[in-house]
Design a protein around this motif. Structure first.
Motif, mmCIF file in Angstrom:
data_model
loop_
_atom_site.group_PDB
_atom_site.id
_atom_site.type_symbol
_atom_site.label_atom_id
_atom_site.label_comp_id
_atom_site.label_asym_id
_atom_site.label_seq_id
_atom_site.Cartn_x
_atom_site.Cartn_y
_atom_site.Cartn_z
ATOM 1 N N ARG A 42 0.799 -1.326 -0.143
ATOM 2 C CA ARG A 42 -0.306 0.149 0.021
ATOM 3 C C ARG A 42 0.918 1.406 -0.048
ATOM 4 N NH1 ARG A 42 -3.950 -2.595 4.986
ATOM 5 N NH2 ARG A 42 -4.568 -3.599 3.363
ATOM 6 N N THR A 43 2.544 1.516 0.373
ATOM 7 C CA THR A 43 2.964 2.463 1.236
ATOM 8 C C THR A 43 4.157 2.179 -0.513
ATOM 9 O OG1 THR A 43 3.967 1.991 2.202
ATOM 10 C CG2 THR A 43 1.877 2.564 2.784
ATOM 11 N N LYS A 44 4.301 3.201 -1.088
ATOM 12 C CA LYS A 44 5.805 3.054 -2.187
ATOM 13 C C LYS A 44 7.133 2.353 -0.971
ATOM 14 C CE LYS A 44 4.474 6.108 -5.123
ATOM 15 N NZ LYS A 44 4.922 7.460 -6.264
ATOM 16 N N LYS A 45 6.895 3.118 0.589
ATOM 17 C CA LYS A 45 7.952 3.659 1.200
ATOM 18 C C LYS A 45 8.456 1.393 1.498
ATOM 19 C CE LYS A 45 9.445 4.037 6.347
ATOM 20 N NZ LYS A 45 9.651 4.674 7.272
ATOM 21 N N GLU A 46 7.258 0.882 1.478
ATOM 22 C CA GLU A 46 7.498 -0.552 1.650
ATOM 23 C C GLU A 46 7.899 -1.042 0.664
ATOM 24 O OE1 GLU A 46 7.520 -1.871 4.683
ATOM 25 O OE2 GLU A 46 6.087 -0.460 6.075
ATOM 26 N N ILE A 47 7.263 -1.007 -0.488
ATOM 27 C CA ILE A 47 7.309 -1.546 -1.669
ATOM 28 C C ILE A 47 9.765 -1.655 -1.934
ATOM 29 C CG2 ILE A 47 8.074 -1.529 -3.799
ATOM 30 C CD1 ILE A 47 4.837 -0.644 -3.772
ATOM 31 N N LYS A 48 10.440 -0.240 -1.261
ATOM 32 C CA LYS A 48 11.403 0.198 -2.000
ATOM 33 C C LYS A 48 11.696 -0.215 -0.437
ATOM 34 C CE LYS A 48 13.794 4.676 -2.064
ATOM 35 N NZ LYS A 48 14.278 4.324 -3.188
ATOM 36 N N LEU A 49 11.957 -0.772 0.029
ATOM 37 C CA LEU A 49 12.515 -1.685 1.159
ATOM 38 C C LEU A 49 12.509 -2.701 0.466
ATOM 39 C CD1 LEU A 49 10.679 -0.264 4.473
ATOM 40 C CD2 LEU A 49 13.409 -0.147 3.891
ATOM 41 N N PHE A 50 11.632 -3.354 0.179
ATOM 42 C CA PHE A 50 11.344 -4.585 -0.717
ATOM 43 C C PHE A 50 12.687 -5.211 -1.551
ATOM 44 C CE2 PHE A 50 9.566 -8.270 -2.617
ATOM 45 C CZ PHE A 50 9.917 -9.483 -2.341
ATOM 46 N N GLU A 51 12.473 -3.737 -2.005
ATOM 47 C CA GLU A 51 13.392 -3.707 -3.115
ATOM 48 C C GLU A 51 14.895 -3.458 -3.030
ATOM 49 O OE1 GLU A 51 10.300 -1.448 -6.566
ATOM 50 O OE2 GLU A 51 11.476 -0.376 -5.091
ATOM 51 N N ASN A 52 14.992 -3.165 -2.010
ATOM 52 C CA ASN A 52 16.440 -2.209 -1.285
ATOM 53 C C ASN A 52 16.766 -4.175 -0.942
ATOM 54 O OD1 ASN A 52 19.031 -0.927 0.085
ATOM 55 N ND2 ASN A 52 17.863 -2.092 1.612
ATOM 56 N N GLU A 53 16.163 -4.944 0.034
ATOM 57 C CA GLU A 53 16.812 -6.037 0.156
ATOM 58 C C GLU A 53 16.969 -6.667 -1.174
ATOM 59 O OE1 GLU A 53 15.096 -9.894 2.322
ATOM 60 O OE2 GLU A 53 13.610 -8.172 1.925
ATOM 61 N N ILE A 54 16.788 -7.429 -2.166
ATOM 62 C CA ILE A 54 16.519 -7.747 -3.447
ATOM 63 C C ILE A 54 17.710 -6.767 -3.463
ATOM 64 C CG2 ILE A 54 16.337 -7.764 -5.861
ATOM 65 C CD1 ILE A 54 13.103 -7.503 -4.923
ATOM 66 N N SER A 55 18.362 -5.727 -3.982
ATOM 67 C CA SER A 55 19.828 -4.614 -4.729
ATOM 68 C C SER A 55 20.870 -4.875 -3.688
ATOM 69 C CB SER A 55 18.876 -3.426 -4.576
ATOM 70 O OG SER A 55 20.549 -3.247 -4.650
ATOM 71 N N ILE A 56 20.292 -5.612 -2.600
ATOM 72 C CA ILE A 56 21.094 -5.924 -1.791
ATOM 73 C C ILE A 56 21.446 -7.446 -2.010
ATOM 74 C CG2 ILE A 56 22.415 -6.854 0.173
ATOM 75 C CD1 ILE A 56 21.041 -4.167 1.615
ATOM 76 N N LEU A 57 20.256 -8.504 -1.983
ATOM 77 C CA LEU A 57 20.833 -9.754 -1.965
ATOM 78 C C LEU A 57 22.114 -9.659 -3.737
ATOM 79 C CD1 LEU A 57 18.239 -11.056 -1.422
ATOM 80 C CD2 LEU A 57 20.318 -11.737 -0.365
ATOM 81 N N GLN A 58 21.382 -9.041 -4.529
ATOM 82 C CA GLN A 58 22.156 -9.179 -6.432
ATOM 83 C C GLN A 58 23.680 -8.704 -5.836
ATOM 84 O OE1 GLN A 58 19.619 -6.255 -7.994
ATOM 85 N NE2 GLN A 58 19.050 -8.293 -9.624
ATOM 86 N N LYS A 59 24.067 -7.893 -4.929
ATOM 87 C CA LYS A 59 25.819 -7.702 -4.475
ATOM 88 C C LYS A 59 26.314 -8.790 -3.986
ATOM 89 C CE LYS A 59 25.115 -2.695 -4.925
ATOM 90 N NZ LYS A 59 23.592 -2.559 -5.037
ATOM 91 N N LEU A 60 25.585 -9.805 -3.141
ATOM 92 C CA LEU A 60 26.137 -10.537 -2.313
ATOM 93 C C LEU A 60 27.314 -11.621 -3.256
ATOM 94 C CD1 LEU A 60 23.509 -11.903 0.305
ATOM 95 C CD2 LEU A 60 25.057 -9.974 0.836
ATOM 96 N N ASN A 61 28.647 -11.763 -2.953
ATOM 97 C CA ASN A 61 28.884 -13.383 -4.082
ATOM 98 C C ASN A 61 29.756 -13.886 -3.299
ATOM 99 O OD1 ASN A 61 29.753 -14.751 -6.280
ATOM 100 N ND2 ASN A 61 31.417 -12.911 -6.547
ATOM 101 N N HIS A 62 29.320 -14.721 -2.312
ATOM 102 C CA HIS A 62 29.521 -15.516 -1.078
ATOM 103 C C HIS A 62 28.745 -16.703 -1.159
ATOM 104 C CE1 HIS A 62 31.791 -16.955 2.268
ATOM 105 N NE2 HIS A 62 32.597 -16.174 2.167
ATOM 106 N N GLU A 63 29.344 -18.044 -1.042
ATOM 107 C CA GLU A 63 28.901 -18.987 -1.275
ATOM 108 C C GLU A 63 27.835 -19.180 0.045
ATOM 109 O OE1 GLU A 63 31.856 -22.488 -1.710
ATOM 110 O OE2 GLU A 63 32.976 -22.081 0.150
ATOM 111 N N ASN A 64 28.026 -18.944 1.182
ATOM 112 C CA ASN A 64 27.932 -18.788 2.849
ATOM 113 C C ASN A 64 27.201 -17.922 2.866
ATOM 114 O OD1 ASN A 64 29.986 -20.944 2.490
ATOM 115 N ND2 ASN A 64 30.288 -21.249 4.582
ATOM 116 N N MET A 65 26.136 -17.111 1.912
ATOM 117 C CA MET A 65 25.441 -16.423 2.109
ATOM 118 C C MET A 65 24.130 -16.621 0.818
ATOM 119 S SD MET A 65 27.069 -12.769 2.073
ATOM 120 C CE MET A 65 29.030 -13.016 3.823
ATOM 121 N N PRO A 66 22.526 -16.370 0.600
ATOM 122 C CA PRO A 66 21.520 -16.459 0.027
ATOM 123 C C PRO A 66 21.937 -16.002 -1.355
ATOM 124 C CG PRO A 66 20.292 -15.458 2.169
ATOM 125 C CD PRO A 66 22.425 -15.556 2.155
#
Length: 232
Positions: A42-66
């Motif tokens: 319902r709010t852009k803020k919550e959607i932005k938090l979800f998108e931020n989580e995705i952005s962080i996961l895309q930057k991870l590059n370690h076999e012991n992380m998602p």
């Protein structure tokens, strides 16, 4: 789900999202899919938090992380896909399986965790939610999960300090696994736990009782000194 994933069960529920263990019908591998709750759309803020989580996961590059795979929408809901990480989290090991860690084992485990923290900090990513449920142990390997509260490029240094403080809290949890719980009087950890002075020094700096750490290199130096003291 998305004509590709078969939902097997729900493995996590929070106010923010829902985690599903799924079978990838194309590869026959297990995956985890996270859904942003409908109420959070319902709010852009919550959607932005979800998108931020995705952005962080895309930057991870370690076999012991998602490992991030893809995002998709279904029934007007947002989802992303990551690998399924097997193992027990530290909370279950400590409280349900009654696994204990002596002082040296606790310090060695913290070294493994510090390696992961150093890796994400080198990418200017700060976890922000280092807790025992977010640390998985599988075949003596330590894995770090749940980047839902993580942030990038924190110029204030508060997130780095928070991660270091949380390391101290995790170390205390581990050390207390061998503490007899029948003591009548609750005392501060400095009085309850019988520790090497090097471990006490490490804890006091992590918990900001004394001058706090500024780098993982400094933490590792004191960690190694504490491990060495336990071998003597």
């Amino acid at each position: 789900m998305n004509h590709r994933y078969e939902v097997l069960d729900v493995i996590g529920k929070g106010s923010y999202g829902i985690l599903y263990r799924c079978k990838d019908l194309k590869t026959n591998n297990y995956k985890v899919i996270k859904q942003l709750r409908r109420s959070k759309h319902r709010t852009k803020k919550e959607i932005k938090l979800f998108e931020n989580e995705i952005s962080i996961l895309q930057k991870l590059n370690h076999e012991n992380m998602p490992k991030f795979y893809e995002t998709f929408t279904h029934d007007e809901l947002l989802f992303y896909v990551m690998n399924y990480i097997e193992g027990d989290n530290l909370e279950d090991l400590i409280f349900y399986k009654k696994v204990t860690f002596n002082e040296e084992q606790s310090l060695i485990l913290l070294v493994d965790l510090l390696v992961l923290i150093d890796d994400i900090h080198s990418k200017n990513i700060y976890h922000g939610d280092l807790r025992i449920p977010n640390i998985i142990v599988n075949n003596n390997q330590l894995l770090l999960i749940d980047f839902g509260l993580s942030k990038q490029n924190d110029s204030s240094g508060e997130m780095k300090e928070q991660d270091y403080y949380d390391l101290g809290e995790i170390l205390l949890y581990l050390l207390y696994t061998t503490y007899p719980t029948k003591k009548k009087k609750a005392l501060p950890w400095t009085e309850e736990l019988s520790l090497k002075k090097e471990t006490v020094h490490l804890l006091k700096r992590l918990l900001q009782i004394e001058v706090s750490y500024s780098t993982t290199k400094d933490i590792l130096k004191d960690l190694q000194a504490a491990i060495l003291a336990n071998k003597m």
